[in-house]
Write a protein that holds these residues in place. Structure first.
Motif, short mmCIF file in Angstrom:
data_model
loop_
_atom_site.label_atom_id
_atom_site.label_comp_id
_atom_site.label_asym_id
_atom_site.label_seq_id
_atom_site.Cartn_x
_atom_site.Cartn_y
_atom_site.Cartn_z
N GLY A 127 -5.99 2.25 3.88
CA GLY A 127 -5.33 2.86 5.02
C GLY A 127 -5.90 2.37 6.34
N ILE B 233 6.95 -3.13 -0.05
CA ILE B 233 7.32 -1.93 -0.81
C ILE B 233 8.10 -2.30 -2.07
N TRP C 109 1.35 7.23 12.82
CA TRP C 109 0.75 7.55 11.52
C TRP C 109 0.51 9.04 11.37
N THR D 124 5.39 13.51 5.56
CA THR D 124 5.16 13.34 4.12
C THR D 124 4.63 14.63 3.49
N THR E 274 0.83 -1.21 0.00
CA THR E 274 0.00 0.00 0.00
C THR E 274 0.86 1.26 0.00
N CYS E 275 1.91 1.24 0.82
CA CYS E 275 2.80 2.41 0.90
C CYS E 275 3.53 2.66 -0.41
N SER F 1 -4.02 7.31 2.46
CA SER F 1 -3.74 6.07 3.18
C SER F 1 -3.31 6.36 4.61
N ASN F 2 -2.58 7.47 4.80
CA ASN F 2 -2.19 7.87 6.16
C ASN F 2 -3.41 8.27 6.97
N SER G 266 3.82 10.46 10.51
CA SER G 266 4.15 10.02 9.15
C SER G 266 3.48 10.92 8.12
N ASN H 135 10.50 9.32 5.65
CA ASN H 135 9.60 9.46 4.50
C ASN H 135 10.01 10.62 3.61
#
Length: 492
Positions: A149, A187, A431, A438, A65-66, A94-95, A434, A300
């Protein structure tokens, strides 16, 4: 809750243990229905490894997913006529979904068990990938990404907790690192497959980990510690016997778990005033602190900017560079898995944080100096190469410690009484930061590349200090020993 006396044979026929345990799945004929699958898991290490390999499909889904948005950006924006901002929002959703999943993860895992939690997490992932695969407009992309997510948020809490609760103390570090190793594999798979298939087929392939995970969950035992906490005495002992092997004497471990559960089950209500106790606030601070600092290291942002750095060094294929970064992550995390129970968690965290400080210093200085020299000079090219070396060393250093270990430490040190609440908060914090890193990375990097990496380096200095002062060594200790040490209000 009450347990039978140690001298009483409460385990029944352990040659036919009940594997499908949990409050969401109860059967009167539990022993006979699972005889076949139990016969396939007899040795201690083999049975635990089989369980870990099955639940590791969850983190592979997490990583897929990431990584999905990286190789698909050009094709998705072209096919659906998206703007850059629309695709950026698609990637970041997703985050957002993971934050919602993180809030719910602790309570879901608490009330229906670790296996039931993973089952629930798999369903929105599958629906989300199908929504993306058949998307004809941006709304389906957004809905699919949010659903993915949510599932990933639940997985990111449940898998490390389950692994920590089933693993024997001498293997818990290595097996716990499989969580992060699986993320990096996911990934890398998304990067590699993204070079070979279009974005719709890649979304369909994203369903596979969960499609395998769902039936696999029926062939592994529920966490014995969760079963003990829920008062399922027979299922708890049967599950532990399967995990440790039929010829293994589990009396000592059974008694330790019973004592630990009994000492935390006298009251079910946790008052906020109790969090002032060192036995609660110290592990809470360590667990949440590590997961927040993991993201504040800027990993990230560094990975996001890696293709630009590679281009500055003369590497024109950003896709090849991205795959190379993925391979390096997998190798470094695999090395960490091998080292975890040999060197210890704390040592690896110190080495990892120190390596990140030095590598980010190299990147930051290289960018500052590049701004002072002419682009046609040989020094400019050398500085570009040094910045690439610094990025690669930062990724290696992160993968050796700050990548896998915070999740492992969180699952080890949180007390049973507050694990669901504290674990949800820690996962949510991870998260949230994150998402912040990002979203802010492009802004910081546009402001000053050297300054951005200097900020990330400063955060890594804080991480090094935090680990040195606060983080205990948990290698070679049972979960009950770790939690008892906090009850004595002492650090290891």
């Amino acid at each position: 809750m009450s347990f039978r006396e140690d001298g009483e044979d409460g385990r029944g026929d352990l040659r036919k243990p009940f594997l499908h345990t949990g409050s969401w799945y109860r059967m009167g004929s539990r022993q006979s229905s699972l005889m076949g699958s139990a016969q396939a898991i007899r040795d201690n290490s083999v049975s635990v490894l089989a369980c870990v390999l099955i639940v590791a499909l969850g983190p592979i889904q997490f990583g897929f997913t990431c990584g999905y948005s990286s190789p698909t950006q050009t094709s998705i924006t072209k096919d659906l006529d998206l703007t850059v901002s629309q695709f950026s929002l698609f990637g970041s959703l997703s985050n957002v979904g993971a934050m919602v999943g993180a809030i719910a993860s602790g309570q879901i895992a608490e009330y229906i068990g670790r296996k039931g939690s993973l089952m629930i997490a798999a369903v929105p992932n599958i629906i989300g990938w199908l929504a993306i695969s058949f998307a004809r407009d941006i709304s389906f992309l957004y809905m699919g990404r949010l659903l993915e997510g949510f599932g990933v948020g639940v997985i990111s809490y449940t898998v490390p907790v389950y692994i920590a609760e089933i693993a024997p103390q001498n293997l818990r570090g290595a097996l716990g690192s499989v969580n992060q190793l699986s993320v990096t594999i996911g990934i890398l798979l998304s990067y590699l497959l993204g070079l070979l298939v279009d974005w719709r087929l890649l979304a369909v392939l994203g369903i596979l980990p969960c499609l395998i995970l769902i039936p696999g969950l029926f062939f592994i035992p529920e966490s014995p510690r969760w079963l003990a906490k829920m008062g399922m005495t027979d299922d708890f002992e049967a599950s532990l016997q399967v995990l440790r092997g039929f010829d293994t004497d589990i009396t000592l471990e059974v008694n330790e778990i019973k004592r630990s559960v009994a000492s935390t089950s006298r009251r079910t209500t946790l008052h906020f005033s109790e969090l002032k106790s060192r036995r609660y606030w110290l592990p809470l601070m360590i667990g949440i602190g590590l997961l927040v600092l993991q993201q504040l290291s800027g990993i990230n942002g560094v990975i996001f900017y890696s293709s630009n750095i590679f281009e500055s060094a003369g590497i024109t294929s950003s896709n090849a560079a991205t795959v190379g970064v993925g391979i390096i992550q997998v190798i470094a995390t695999a090395v960490s898995t091998w080292l975890m129970d040999r060197t210890g968690r704390r040592v690896l965290l110190i080495v990892s944080s120190s390596g990140m400080v030095l590598s980010l210093l190299l990147v930051s200085v290289s960018f500052f100096l590049k701004g002072m020299v002419a682009e046609d000079s040989s020094l400019y090219g050398i500085l570009g190469i040094l910045s690439v070396v610094g990025v690669l060393l930062m990724i290696v250093s992160f993968s050796l410690g700050m990548g896998p270990i915070p999740w492992l430490i969180m699952s080890e040190i949180l007390p049973v009484k507050v694990k669901s609440l504290a674990g949800s908060v820690a996962t949510l914090a991870n998260w949230l930061f994150s998402w912040i890193i990002t979203m802010t990375a492009p802004i910081f990097l546009a402001w000053s590349s050297g300054g951005s990496f200097a900020i990330y380096m400063t955060m890594c200095v804080f991480s090094l200090a935090f680990v040195t002062v606060w983080v205990p060594e948990t290698k070679g200790k049972t979960l009950e020993e770790i939690q008892f040490s906090f009850r004595r209000a002492s650090v290891f």
